[in-house]
Design a protein around this motif. Structure first.
Motif, PDB file in Angstrom:
ATOM      1  N   ARG A 145       0.830  -1.210   0.000  1.00 37.49           N
ATOM      2  CA  ARG A 145       0.000   0.000   0.000  1.00 37.49           C
ATOM      3  C   ARG A 145       0.864   1.259   0.000  1.00 37.49           C
ATOM      4  N   TYR A 146       2.061   1.154   0.585  1.00 37.33           N
ATOM      5  CA  TYR A 146       2.956   2.307   0.660  1.00 37.33           C
ATOM      6  C   TYR A 146       4.102   2.204  -0.349  1.00 37.33           C
ATOM      7  N   GLY A 147       3.891   1.401  -1.391  1.00 39.25           N
ATOM      8  CA  GLY A 147       4.874   1.294  -2.450  1.00 39.25           C
ATOM      9  C   GLY A 147       6.101   0.479  -2.089  1.00 39.25           C
ATOM     10  N   GLU A 148       5.975  -0.385  -1.104  1.00 39.69           N
ATOM     11  CA  GLU A 148       7.113  -1.175  -0.641  1.00 39.69           C
ATOM     12  C   GLU A 148       6.981  -2.631  -1.057  1.00 39.69           C
ATOM     13  N   ASP A 149       8.115  -3.271  -1.270  1.00 42.27           N
ATOM     14  CA  ASP A 149       8.171  -4.721  -1.382  1.00 42.27           C
ATOM     15  C   ASP A 149       9.482  -5.192  -0.753  1.00 42.27           C
ATOM     16  N   VAL A 150       9.606  -6.490  -0.574  1.00 40.95           N
ATOM     17  CA  VAL A 150      10.770  -7.009   0.139  1.00 40.95           C
ATOM     18  C   VAL A 150      12.074  -6.698  -0.586  1.00 40.95           C
ATOM     19  N   PRO A 151      12.194  -6.949  -1.901  1.00 44.69           N
ATOM     20  CA  PRO A 151      13.457  -6.612  -2.570  1.00 44.69           C
ATOM     21  C   PRO A 151      13.824  -5.135  -2.445  1.00 44.69           C
ATOM     22  N   GLY A 152      12.833  -4.261  -2.559  1.00 44.61           N
ATOM     23  CA  GLY A 152      13.102  -2.829  -2.457  1.00 44.61           C
ATOM     24  C   GLY A 152      13.574  -2.429  -1.079  1.00 44.61           C
ATOM     25  N   VAL A 153      12.958  -2.995  -0.043  1.00 49.53           N
ATOM     26  CA  VAL A 153      13.360  -2.678   1.327  1.00 49.53           C
ATOM     27  C   VAL A 153      14.760  -3.212   1.611  1.00 49.53           C
ATOM     28  N   LEU A 154      15.056  -4.417   1.136  1.00 49.75           N
ATOM     29  CA  LEU A 154      16.407  -4.948   1.311  1.00 49.75           C
ATOM     30  C   LEU A 154      17.441  -4.071   0.600  1.00 49.75           C
TER      31      LEU A 154
END
Length: 326
Positions: free
Chosen positions: A50-59
């Motif tokens: 919902r806030y434009g995040e995913d696991v690869p991006g956060v990593l």
């Protein structure tokens, strides 16, 4: 010298978790470990689409921050180095844990606070057909508070079914931005009739300015509309309660300051969470003193929790053990 390691973990849920935006069957979390060679500290965050995040991006965000953290950047520096969100949250909570371990104290001692008291958490019922939600409510009718997910005004029948199945339980309804203003005007008096304590995030972010001046018969809570202190002034004019979550605020450091400002404005505080393990809930326990609502039921929704985890008896959560966090 510090060393930072980040990884993702998948934790299956006991059953599908359904809200207005869709369903999930696992908690896909990011864990940060920071070590100084002696102490090993941890933080957990939940990337949220919902806030434009995913696991690869956060990593990737965490990897970009690694040099600064390993060079000694502290929590205050982190606020300047990274925007609010899951990446900053995981690092910030790990830094709190590291600082406490290095000092040989608990995290709350670092800010001169007493240990958090045991608190009762809400328990969330996923959106479903009225009969299914009534069945879930019957199974959890002894809990002190249930939080119902709805996806529109047509879900009133589900709220009525839950109230009939759990007549003594306090209820919160969470719309997750699924209502129009006209829906809200029709639904609010019905929720008052059903003795619902609060309606959370009725309108989509960006469409809730209409709430300013609206005299709602039921208390309204901000969730998606409130991330950090920068959002508080607008929310204070539209809502009577705000939901503070570590992942939205970007860590415990910002969340503590936000919660203090919430109380100073005379708003009700709700301490919430994404669906994660006890490691994600533990730092949020420091926000619970003075909160009207506590919604830290993430571990209760999992098929299994990490060990050691929080001690949760029924809906009562004990303060985190040192072996978990802080």
């Amino acid at each position: 010298m510090r060393r930072l390691v980040a990884r993702d973990e998948r934790w299956p849920l006991r059953e599908a978790f359904v809200i207005a935006r869709g369903a999930k069957r696992q908690a896909h979390v990011v864990v940060v470990e920071i070590t100084d060679g002696v102490h090993h500290a941890h933080g957990e965050a939940v990337p949220y689409a919902r806030y434009g995040e995913d696991v690869p991006g956060v990593l990737a965000q965490i990897d970009a921050l690694r040099p600064a953290i390993e060079a000694g950047a502290d929590r205050e520096a982190l606020l300047r180095l990274a925007p609010p969100g899951a990446a900053r949250n995981a690092i910030d909570c790990a830094l709190w844990d590291l600082e406490a371990k290095q000092a040989g104290v608990r995290a709350w001692d670092l800010v001169g606070r007493p240990p958090p008291s045991p608190v009762k958490t809400c328990y969330t019922l996923s959106r479903a057909a009225p009969a299914a939600m009534a069945k879930a409510a019957t199974a959890n009718a002894r809990r002190p508070m249930l939080k119902l997910k709805i996806a529109g005004a047509d879900d009133l029948a589900a709220v009525e079914a839950v109230r009939a199945a759990a007549p003594r339980t306090r209820l919160i309804v969470d719309a997750n931005e699924s209502l129009s203003f006209e829906d809200l005007q029709r639904l609010a008096p019905e929720l008052v009739r059903l003795d619902v304590q609060m309606l959370e995030q009725p309108l989509p972010v960006g469409e809730d300015a209409v709430l300013q001046g609206y005299e709602s018969p039921i208390p309204l809570g901000a969730d998606e509309s409130l991330h950090t202190r920068a959002d508080l002034e607008a929310c204070a004019a539209r809502y009577t309660c705000v939901n503070v979550k570590l992942d939205k605020a970007g860590g415990l450091t910002e969340a503590l300051a936000l919660a203090q400002d919430v109380r100073a404005r005379g708003l009700d505080l709700m301490v919430g969470c994404m669906v994660g393990t006890s490691l994600a809930m533990a730092p949020a326990m420091m926000l619970t003193p003075g909160a009207r609502f506590v919604d830290l039921d993430g571990p209760l929704l999992l098929a299994r929790d990490r060990e050691p985890g929080l001690s949760i008896l029924g809906s009562m959560i004990e303060p985190p053990p040192a072996g978990l966090w802080g």
